[in-house]
Enzyme design. Structure first.
Site, PDB file in Angstrom:
ATOM      1  N   HIS A 118       0.771  -1.434   0.017  1.00 52.15           N
ATOM      2  CA  HIS A 118      -0.149   0.088  -0.114  1.00 52.15           C
ATOM      3  C   HIS A 118       0.967   1.385   0.030  1.00 52.15           C
ATOM      4  O   HIS A 118       1.709   1.458   1.166  1.00 52.15           O
ATOM      5  CB  HIS A 118      -0.888  -0.006   1.197  1.00 52.15           C
ATOM      6  CG  HIS A 118      -1.796   1.175   1.365  1.00 52.15           C
ATOM      7  ND1 HIS A 118      -1.890   1.864   2.443  1.00 52.15           N
ATOM      8  CD2 HIS A 118      -2.932   1.633   0.710  1.00 52.15           C
ATOM      9  CE1 HIS A 118      -2.837   2.744   2.473  1.00 52.15           C
ATOM     10  NE2 HIS A 118      -3.442   2.507   1.163  1.00 52.15           N
ATOM     11  N   HIS A 129      -0.902  10.427  -3.210  1.00 50.70           N
ATOM     12  CA  HIS A 129      -2.122  10.028  -2.694  1.00 50.70           C
ATOM     13  C   HIS A 129      -3.036  10.943  -2.713  1.00 50.70           C
ATOM     14  O   HIS A 129      -4.298  11.203  -3.183  1.00 50.70           O
ATOM     15  CB  HIS A 129      -2.172   9.615  -1.189  1.00 50.70           C
ATOM     16  CG  HIS A 129      -3.477   9.150  -0.659  1.00 50.70           C
ATOM     17  ND1 HIS A 129      -3.966  10.103  -0.045  1.00 50.70           N
ATOM     18  CD2 HIS A 129      -4.130   7.775  -0.866  1.00 50.70           C
ATOM     19  CE1 HIS A 129      -5.057   9.470   0.272  1.00 50.70           C
ATOM     20  NE2 HIS A 129      -5.279   8.201  -0.107  1.00 50.70           N
TER      21      HIS A 129
HETATM   22  O1  G3P Z   1      -6.797   1.693  -2.988  1.00 50.77           O
HETATM   23  C1  G3P Z   1      -6.911   1.036  -2.015  1.00 50.77           C
HETATM   24  C2  G3P Z   1      -6.638   1.975  -0.760  1.00 50.77           C
HETATM   25  O2  G3P Z   1      -5.392   2.525  -1.044  1.00 50.77           O
HETATM   26  C3  G3P Z   1      -7.649   3.073  -0.849  1.00 50.77           C
HETATM   27  O3  G3P Z   1      -7.422   3.867   0.078  1.00 50.77           O
HETATM   28  O4  G3P Z   1      -6.978   6.066   0.523  1.00 50.77           O
HETATM   29  O5  G3P Z   1      -5.139   4.625   0.543  1.00 50.77           O
HETATM   30  O6  G3P Z   1      -5.840   5.170  -1.606  1.00 50.77           O
HETATM   31  P1  G3P Z   1      -6.228   5.014   0.000  1.00 50.77           P
HETATM   32 CA    CA Z   2      -4.814   3.709  -2.939  1.00 52.09          CA
END
Ligand code: G3P
Ligand code: CA
Length: 288
Positions: free
Chosen positions: A37, A79
């Site tokens: 992530h 992000h």
């Molecule tokens: O993409 C899955 C997850 O990453 C969504 O949350 O806010 O971390 O992009 P975010």
């Molecule tokens: Ca994401």
């Protein structure tokens, strides 16, 4: 339990369970996917080359890259729509040219926020472009790419597709697809599916309470998506099995600790977004 459910889904695909007619099943159910992530974001500043490099060393299945776009139309890994949280600059990404964005420091914030994990090398990090990431890693990793704010970036899907083609990253029939594309924005994904139907797409959801999808939701999703990405806290095993019986994979985000990772595995999800890929690999080896 996992084996039993894999057999059940397999039987359903052969014999025809309700609503499983999904022509967009482009990801094998054989693997439990570990998705780093924002890179290995527990150990290094998110969305930097060093965070992706650590994830690569941990042998994850995918590195996750959130996309924003600069004023001059370059896709970059970040992000937030604003640069404030993860650089030493302020303002919207779309108001920076790439050259201006490259002046910002993308690692200092991490050292200040997490002094126990601070590393001088992080302070050399800039915001990477998607093209730089492709050039750096080439075929050595698989890419899980989020169209982050498509409503404010016109032509974002076309730009992503052009880069995937340029670097020959659209491959069919592989056990692990080289690229998976995800978004919270349904219009963006349906647009992408129309442009390139062979790429697996994941529709993201953030449920405030218990996750639920209706018959018509599943019908809609089956027309373009290979799966869904859902926040861990909203799901139970019934929801996950229901989605799978409707021909959709379920990937859970974002797992922060050992308990989260064990939960996700025992819920029979197909994959997980983890900040700490090294911990995840260790736990999953123990659990399977
Ligand atoms: O993409 C899955 C997850 O990453 C969504 O949350 O806010 O971390 O992009 P975010
Ligand atoms: Ca994401």
């Amino acid at each position: 339990m996992r084996l039993f459910f894999t057999i059940l889904v397999g039987l359903c695909l052969v014999t025809g369970c309700d609503n499983q007619d999904n022509s967009t099943q482009l990801i094998s159910n054989e693997n439990f996917l570990i998705i780093a992530h924002r890179g290995a974001s527990a150990f290094a500043p998110e969305h930097t080359m060093i965070a992706y490099e650590i994830a690569h060393q941990a042998e994850v299945d995918y590195i996750e890259i959130d996309l924003q776009m600069t004023k001059d139309g370059v896709l970059v890994a970040m992000h937030d729509e604003k640069v404030d949280r993860t650089t030493d600059g302020t303002g919207l990404v779309k108001e920076y040219t790439l050259q201006e964005l490259k002046q910002l420091n993308a690692g200092k914030w991490f050292n200040e926020e997490y002094p126990g994990l601070a590393n001088r090398e992080f302070e050399n990090e800039q915001v990477p472009t998607l093209e730089e990431i492709f050039l750096h890693f080439g075929d050595e990793v698989n890419y899980y790419i989020e169209l982050k704010s498509p409503r404010i970036y016109e032509g974002m899907e076309e730009k992503l597709l052009a880069l995937l083609k340029k670097y020959d990253l659209i491959r069919e029939g592989q056990d692990l697809p080289k690229v998976i594309v995800e978004s919270f924005n349904e219009d963006s994904l349906t647009n992408f599916h129309a442009l390139e139907p062979t790429l697996p797409l994941i529709q993201l959801f953030s449920f405030k309470e218990k996750a639920a999808l209706s018959h018509s939701d599943y019908k809609r999703l089956q027309a373009y998506a290979s799966g869904i990405g859902v926040n861990l806290k909203s799901v139970d095993q019934d929801f996950i099995h229901d989605a799978q019986l409707n021909g959709l994979q379920v990937h859970l985000y974002s797992l922060k600790n050992e308990i989260d990772i064990k939960n996700a595995f025992h819920l029979d999800a197909n994959g997980v977004f983890v900040d700490s890929p090294i911990l995840s690999e260790l736990i999953l080896k123990e659990e399977s």
